[in-house]
Design a protein around this motif. Sequence first.
Motif, mmCIF file in Angstrom:
data_model
loop_
_atom_site.group_PDB
_atom_site.id
_atom_site.type_symbol
_atom_site.label_atom_id
_atom_site.label_comp_id
_atom_site.label_asym_id
_atom_site.label_seq_id
_atom_site.Cartn_x
_atom_site.Cartn_y
_atom_site.Cartn_z
ATOM 1 N N CYS A 132 11.835 -4.963 -6.437
ATOM 2 C CA CYS A 132 10.664 -5.774 -6.075
ATOM 3 C C CYS A 132 9.927 -5.023 -4.975
ATOM 4 N N LEU A 133 8.620 -4.979 -5.069
ATOM 5 C CA LEU A 133 7.799 -4.308 -4.066
ATOM 6 C C LEU A 133 6.793 -5.311 -3.535
ATOM 7 N N PHE A 134 6.923 -5.607 -2.239
ATOM 8 C CA PHE A 134 6.019 -6.531 -1.569
ATOM 9 C C PHE A 134 5.147 -5.731 -0.616
ATOM 10 N N SER A 135 3.923 -6.152 -0.458
ATOM 11 C CA SER A 135 3.056 -5.507 0.527
ATOM 12 C C SER A 135 2.230 -6.566 1.235
ATOM 13 N N LYS A 136 1.893 -6.284 2.492
ATOM 14 C CA LYS A 136 1.040 -7.178 3.259
ATOM 15 C C LYS A 136 0.139 -6.335 4.143
ATOM 16 N N ARG A 137 -1.134 -6.725 4.176
ATOM 17 C CA ARG A 137 -2.112 -6.067 5.037
ATOM 18 C C ARG A 137 -2.689 -7.109 5.967
ATOM 19 N N HIS A 161 19.625 -4.942 0.133
ATOM 20 C CA HIS A 161 19.002 -5.025 1.453
ATOM 21 C C HIS A 161 17.493 -4.842 1.312
ATOM 22 N N LEU A 162 16.754 -5.278 2.321
ATOM 23 C CA LEU A 162 15.308 -5.103 2.352
ATOM 24 C C LEU A 162 14.971 -3.888 3.196
ATOM 25 N N PHE A 163 14.050 -3.082 2.724
ATOM 26 C CA PHE A 163 13.619 -1.882 3.434
ATOM 27 C C PHE A 163 12.121 -2.007 3.693
ATOM 28 N N VAL A 164 11.747 -1.943 4.977
ATOM 29 C CA VAL A 164 10.375 -2.203 5.393
ATOM 30 C C VAL A 164 9.748 -0.909 5.895
ATOM 31 N N PHE A 165 8.551 -0.604 5.406
ATOM 32 C CA PHE A 165 7.835 0.622 5.764
ATOM 33 C C PHE A 165 6.425 0.263 6.228
ATOM 34 N N ARG A 166 5.905 1.017 7.201
ATOM 35 C CA ARG A 166 4.559 0.780 7.727
ATOM 36 C C ARG A 166 3.691 2.015 7.565
ATOM 37 N N GLY A 167 2.418 1.797 7.297
ATOM 38 C CA GLY A 167 1.460 2.885 7.164
ATOM 39 C C GLY A 167 0.987 3.415 8.504
ATOM 40 N N ARG A 168 0.203 4.473 8.469
ATOM 41 C CA ARG A 168 -0.268 5.154 9.677
ATOM 42 C C ARG A 168 -1.151 4.262 10.552
ATOM 43 N N ARG A 169 -2.050 3.492 9.944
ATOM 44 C CA ARG A 169 -2.950 2.642 10.725
ATOM 45 C C ARG A 169 -2.234 1.441 11.328
ATOM 46 N N GLY A 170 -1.092 1.065 10.775
ATOM 47 C CA GLY A 170 -0.317 -0.030 11.328
ATOM 48 C C GLY A 170 -0.693 -1.400 10.809
ATOM 49 N N LEU A 178 -0.657 -2.203 7.454
ATOM 50 C CA LEU A 178 -0.092 -2.380 6.122
ATOM 51 C C LEU A 178 1.408 -2.119 6.154
ATOM 52 N N VAL A 179 2.176 -3.034 5.564
ATOM 53 C CA VAL A 179 3.607 -2.820 5.383
ATOM 54 C C VAL A 179 3.942 -2.984 3.912
ATOM 55 N N LYS A 180 4.983 -2.276 3.494
ATOM 56 C CA LYS A 180 5.543 -2.423 2.153
ATOM 57 C C LYS A 180 7.041 -2.653 2.313
ATOM 58 N N ILE A 181 7.539 -3.555 1.483
ATOM 59 C CA ILE A 181 8.963 -3.895 1.506
ATOM 60 C C ILE A 181 9.499 -3.697 0.100
ATOM 61 N N ILE A 182 10.615 -2.967 0.011
ATOM 62 C CA ILE A 182 11.260 -2.790 -1.291
ATOM 63 C C ILE A 182 12.615 -3.482 -1.238
ATOM 64 N N TRP A 183 12.948 -4.162 -2.339
ATOM 65 C CA TRP A 183 14.167 -4.963 -2.401
ATOM 66 C C TRP A 183 14.693 -4.963 -3.823
ATOM 67 N N TRP A 184 15.971 -4.701 -3.985
ATOM 68 C CA TRP A 184 16.627 -4.755 -5.281
ATOM 69 C C TRP A 184 17.245 -6.146 -5.410
ATOM 70 N N ASP A 185 16.772 -6.947 -6.363
ATOM 71 C CA ASP A 185 17.250 -8.328 -6.485
ATOM 72 C C ASP A 185 18.415 -8.479 -7.452
ATOM 73 N N LEU A 214 9.550 4.957 -2.322
ATOM 74 C CA LEU A 214 10.160 4.177 -1.242
ATOM 75 C C LEU A 214 11.672 4.077 -1.412
ATOM 76 N N SER A 215 12.145 4.010 -2.661
ATOM 77 C CA SER A 215 13.592 4.008 -2.902
ATOM 78 C C SER A 215 14.217 5.316 -2.443
ATOM 79 N N MET A 216 13.525 6.420 -2.687
ATOM 80 C CA MET A 216 14.023 7.727 -2.224
ATOM 81 C C MET A 216 14.050 7.788 -0.697
ATOM 82 N N LEU A 217 13.038 7.218 -0.038
ATOM 83 C CA LEU A 217 13.043 7.173 1.434
ATOM 84 C C LEU A 217 14.201 6.332 1.952
ATOM 85 N N ALA A 218 14.472 5.206 1.313
ATOM 86 C CA ALA A 218 15.601 4.366 1.729
ATOM 87 C C ALA A 218 16.909 5.128 1.584
#
Length: 115
Positions: free
Chosen positions: A65-70, A42-51, A53-60, A26-30
Motif C-alpha cells: 500500500c502506498l499512501f501520500s499526503k501533501r 511495518h510502516l516506512f515514512v519518507f519525506r520530499g526535499r521541500r518538506g 510531501l510524505v509517502k508511506i509504504i506498508w505491506w498489509d 521505496l521498498s528498496m529504500l526500506a
Amino acid sequence: MIPVPARTKVWIASGVTDMRKGFNGLSMLAQDALEQDPFSGHLFVFRGRRGDLVKIIWWDGQGACLFSKRLERGRFVWPSPVKGKVAITSAQLAMLLEGIDWRAPLRTWRPLKAG
C-alpha cells in the motif's frame, strides 16, 4: 487515517527522499537504506526535499500500500539526522500527518489528586 495494526512499528527515513519513487523504489529504500524488511508489515515514512510531501509504504499481507499526503501550508516536522532511521509510535505518526510537532506535543493539564 491509516489502519495501523497493534504492535506495528513505524520507521521514519531521516533526510530527504526522491518523491518520484513508487512501490519498488521505496521498498528498496526500506530494505537497503533503513535495513528493514519491506514485507514485515511495518510502516516506512519518507519525506520530499521541500518538506510538504510524505509517502508511506506498508505491506498489509496481500500487497503493498502506498499512501501520500501533501500539506497545503507548512512543512512536516522531521528528525534532524541526515541519514538513518527513527522509530515512532502510531500516535506520533498521527500527529506528524496532522502537521503537529510530534517530538514535543503539548499535553493537557492533569490533576494531581482526585476530589
